[in-house]
Design a protein around this motif. Structure first.
Motif, short mmCIF file in Angstrom:
data_model
loop_
_atom_site.label_atom_id
_atom_site.label_comp_id
_atom_site.label_asym_id
_atom_site.label_seq_id
_atom_site.Cartn_x
_atom_site.Cartn_y
_atom_site.Cartn_z
N ARG A 357 0.86 -1.19 0.00
CA ARG A 357 0.00 0.00 0.00
C ARG A 357 0.89 1.23 0.00
N SER A 383 -7.55 0.74 5.85
CA SER A 383 -6.21 0.15 5.96
C SER A 383 -6.28 -1.30 5.48
N ASP A 401 -10.57 3.05 8.45
CA ASP A 401 -9.75 3.85 9.35
C ASP A 401 -10.68 4.73 10.18
#
Length: 409
Positions: A357, A383, A401
């Motif tokens: 990521r 996330s 998140d």
């Protein structure tokens, strides 16, 4: 326009299958253009007619003048050298003022020699040029480089476009009106206007090539002579093609040996080939990919007679293609508290996958191939919590998140 990109492991008979595919399409009454990147004598021998040499290319078309190889079928050799000289001449003309400022002398046309990578750029330019002339051609068949090179080539327009966006952000162009103020107060370097104009032109060219590659009528035809090495090469390439959104319309098993030979050595070779062919069929047919079988002629195909025998079995699937399955996001917030991103990657193996990521992007690697994927808007506020590969599909898990996800009362 129907476009078929023919590729496969080196030595699998790509040029022969591309020519047979083009002839099969021409037999249906379509006007077909066959483009080959093979600079050797093979295309001429397979077609049974000499193609115009690369040096015969004129104008801005990145190929030599087409030769009529059969009724409805024209064939041409892509001309990287001539195309490179045209591009280099344009670049010198555009940068003439800069060269004058630096006191540099422009290169004469006779000095311009082809650089590494010119062949790839000329092939991409040929794809776009053929589609720009769609009133003349109804089907385009392209004899591509070996499969791993072909996957990298098809990924190139997106990669170069991304590099240009990073190096010359379009939003910075809007600040050029403030150049004198910025230069005086903050000494911020501002690229020249011509640099932005050139970058914008390149972006348009890259976008046009991507549009051709991603068009509904564009598919990839894989060619292989069944065997252990070919099976492994196709598996990796298949995952790479899926990573870059390229659809396979068919697998052509080439040079299949006959059964029942009295020669023990030939019979053993045929049995080994049949076993590998069975494995390929099971893998590709399970995913709905058509498998074509071309026999071994006992010699290298030469001329119209041999090509006609192969064309009977190299017909194209119906025009167009089914829309590719979207890389979908599944909402599992209510049941599991997560969102999942489903990415079909047939042929991929768990040990070959890489996942990173990076901001609002996901960097995904499959073996030697890599792609930077912008995250869908909902996933940018999440996330990554894990990933799993099952039945040729990568499932990436995301959890919201709490600092970015809207709270519910």
């Amino acid at each position: 326009m129907r476009t078929v990109l023919v590729t496969g492991p080196g030595g699998a008979g790509r040029t022969t299958v591309a020519a047979a595919t083009a002839l099969a399409a021409a037999r249906t009454g379509r006007r077909v253009l066959l483009l080959t990147s093979d600079r050797g004598p093979t295309p001429d021998a397979v077609l049974g007619t000499p193609l115009t040499p690369e040096s015969g290319a004129r104008g801005r078309a990145p190929w030599a003048p087409p030769t009529e190889a059969a009724p409805g079928l024209w064939a041409a050799r892509i001309a990287p050298g001539e195309h490179f000289r045209t591009l280099a001449g344009d670049l010198q003309q555009r940068g003439a003022s800069v060269f004058d400022l630096l006191g540099a002398s422009p290169l004469d046309p006779e000095e311009l020699t082809e650089l590494p990578g010119a062949g790839q750029l000329s092939l991409l330019a040929a794809l776009r040029a053929a589609h720009a002339d769609a009133d003349r051609w109804q089907t385009l068949v392209v004899d591509m480089p070996p499969v791993h090179e072909a996957v990298a080539l098809l990924a190139l327009p997106e990669q170069l476009g991304r590099y240009l966006d990073r190096l010359l952000p379009p939003e910075r162009q809007a600040a050029r009106a403030l150049r004198p103020v910025l230069a005086q107060l903050a000494r911020v370097p501002m690229p020249a206007q011509r640099l932005y104009e050139t970058a914008a032109q390149w972006q348009q060219e890259l976008a046009a090539v991507r549009q051709v590659i991603e068009a509904p009528g564009t598919t990839v035809r894989l060619v292989a002579e069944p065997g252990a090495v070919a099976t492994e090469a196709l598996r990796t390439a298949r995952a790479g093609l899926a990573l870059h959104g390229c659809r396979i319309d068919s697998l052509v098993a080439n040079r299949l040996l006959p059964d029942g030979s009295a020669d023990p050595w030939l019979a053993g070779l045929a049995a080994e080939q049949q076993g590998a062919h069975k494995d390929l069929c099971e893998e590709f047919l399970a995913d709905g990919v058509t498998v074509r079988e071309l026999p071994h002629l006992g010699r290298s195909p030469r001329g119209a007679g041999d090509l006609a025998l192969l064309a009977d079995r190299a017909t194209l699937p119906p025009d167009g293609r089914e829309p590719a399955e979207p890389w979908r996001v599944a909402d599992r917030l209510a049941t599991d508290g997560m969102l999942t991103w489903h990415l079909p990657l047939p042929g991929a193996r768990r040990e070959e996958l890489g996942l990173v990521r990076r901001g609002d992007e996901l960097v995904l690697s499959v073996g030697p191939f890599r792609r930077v994927l912008p995250l869908p808007s909902a996933l940018r506020r999440c996330s990554v919590s894990g990933a799993a590969l099952r039945d040729g599909e990568l499932c990436v898990r995301f959890v919201p998140d709490p600092d970015l996800w809207p709270r519910t009362s």
